[in-house]
Scaffold this active site. Structure first.
Site, PDB file in Angstrom:
ATOM      1  CB  SER A  91      -0.949   0.010   1.207  1.00  0.00           C
ATOM      2  OG  SER A  91      -0.238   0.205   2.419  1.00  0.00           O
ATOM      3  CE  LYS A 146      -2.803   2.408   4.704  1.00  0.00           C
ATOM      4  NZ  LYS A 146      -2.723   1.505   3.531  1.00  0.00           N
TER       5      LYS A 146
END
EC number: 3.4.21.89
Length: 324
Positions: A91, A146
């Site tokens: 991701s 993230k």
């Protein structure tokens, strides 16, 4: 799992610390007294082996006391300074790859107690563009990583077609938003990565990421595209799947805001993965409270060439170094 390990580490450190103190301040003086008495009674100087036989140190006590300094150092470093993490998914590609082992700066966003993660001393807050490790809000047992895109008070708008972000700071508490933050993008180019798609015998869909030269292809693979994204003064690369469209129906819709628009509440953050079409992030599940922050990713200390859920096939020493 991480909190359970921290709890075990704290308990082990306390137990061995008690043994170390008991030995140092209770048993050690008694051993020295018995050894001194033996020296006096013999009239000759006794060697260490003989003295240890006169006043032996129990094995369990010696082991516990000797382990304590090691456990104490590990506890301090892991809880308050740096903690290692492994990147399990794609991701955050191309910034972080599956198989990267990273160091996370634990004191970047506050000194926290190792068990309950309550902030003891405030040291700072995430800056826009930071790569942040945090506890997943819907399941705090899971650690996510993230990029911090939206700060408290930011109005975030995401264009799922152009795959671009617009940021307007200062929108909280019903105030008029400030001018949009400069967010710029370079031209779209082919990346070095190909994403493959397949199905297992049971029908389960699987996906993998591979570095493939631009003049080559891979079976059942789609070459990802990339571009540079600049958030204020932070520039990084993002990946996109050319044919992918976001499932807008799965977006988190904030009350009072149109779809694909979010206003970040005070004390919370909007996180996105650099692999935009392969990241479950704040677009889908909302904001990250400051209490969930673990630390800032600062370096790659080891990297193995591997696919998600598979064994490594090599070592990528060229990836060792700082993270941007």
């Amino acid at each position: 799992m991480a909190n359970m390990f921290a709890l075990i580490l704290v308990i082990a450190t306390l137990v061995t610390g008690i043994l170390w103190c008991v030995d140092k301040f209770v048993f050690a003086p008694k051993r020295r007294a018995r050894q001194a008495a033996a020296q006096t009674a013999s009239g000759d100087a006794l060697d260490n082996a003989t003295l240890n036989k006169v006043a032996p140190k129990p094995g369990w006590l010696e082991t516990g006391a000797s382990v304590f300094p090691v456990l104490a150092i590990v506890l301090i470093v892991r809880s308050f300074l740096y903690e290692p993490f492994q990147i399990p998914s794609g991701s955050m590609m191309p910034t972080l790859l599956i198989g990267d082992f990273i160091l996370v700066e634990k004191f970047a966003y506050g000194i926290k107690d190792p068990i309950y993660q309550k902030t003891l001393i405030e040291t700072g807050h995430p800056k826009r563009g930071d790569i942040v490790v945090f506890k997943y809000p819907e399941d705090p047992k899971l650690d996510y990583i993230k990029r911090a895109v939206g700060l408290p008070g930011d109005k975030i708008t995401y264009d799922p077609v152009a795959k671009e972000v617009t940021i307007q700071p200062g929108c909280s508490s019903g105030q008029a938003c400030e001018n949009a933050l400069p967010v710029t993008y370079s031209n779209v180019e082919p990346s070095d990565f190909v994403q493959t798609f397949a199905r297992r015998n049971g029908g389960e869909a699987t996906s993998g990421f591979f570095e493939v030269p631009l003049n080559e292809t891979k079976e059942n693979g789609i070459r990802l595209t990339e571009r540079k994204e600049t958030l204020g003064d932070v520039t990084h690369r993002i990946l996109m799947v050319p044919i992918a469209q976001d499932q807008l129906g799965m977006y988190y819709q904030q009350p009072g805001q149109p779809l694909a628009t979010w206003v970040v509440p005070p004390g919370q953050y909007f996180m996105m993965g650099d692999n935009r079409d392969n990241s479950a992030d704040s677009r889908y599940w909302g904001f990250v409270p400051e209490a969930n922050l673990v630390g800032k990713a600062v370096a790659i200390w080891m990297s193995f060439d591997k696919q998600e859920g598979e064994w490594p096939t090599g070592v990528r020493l060229s990836r060792i170094g700082g993270i941007h």
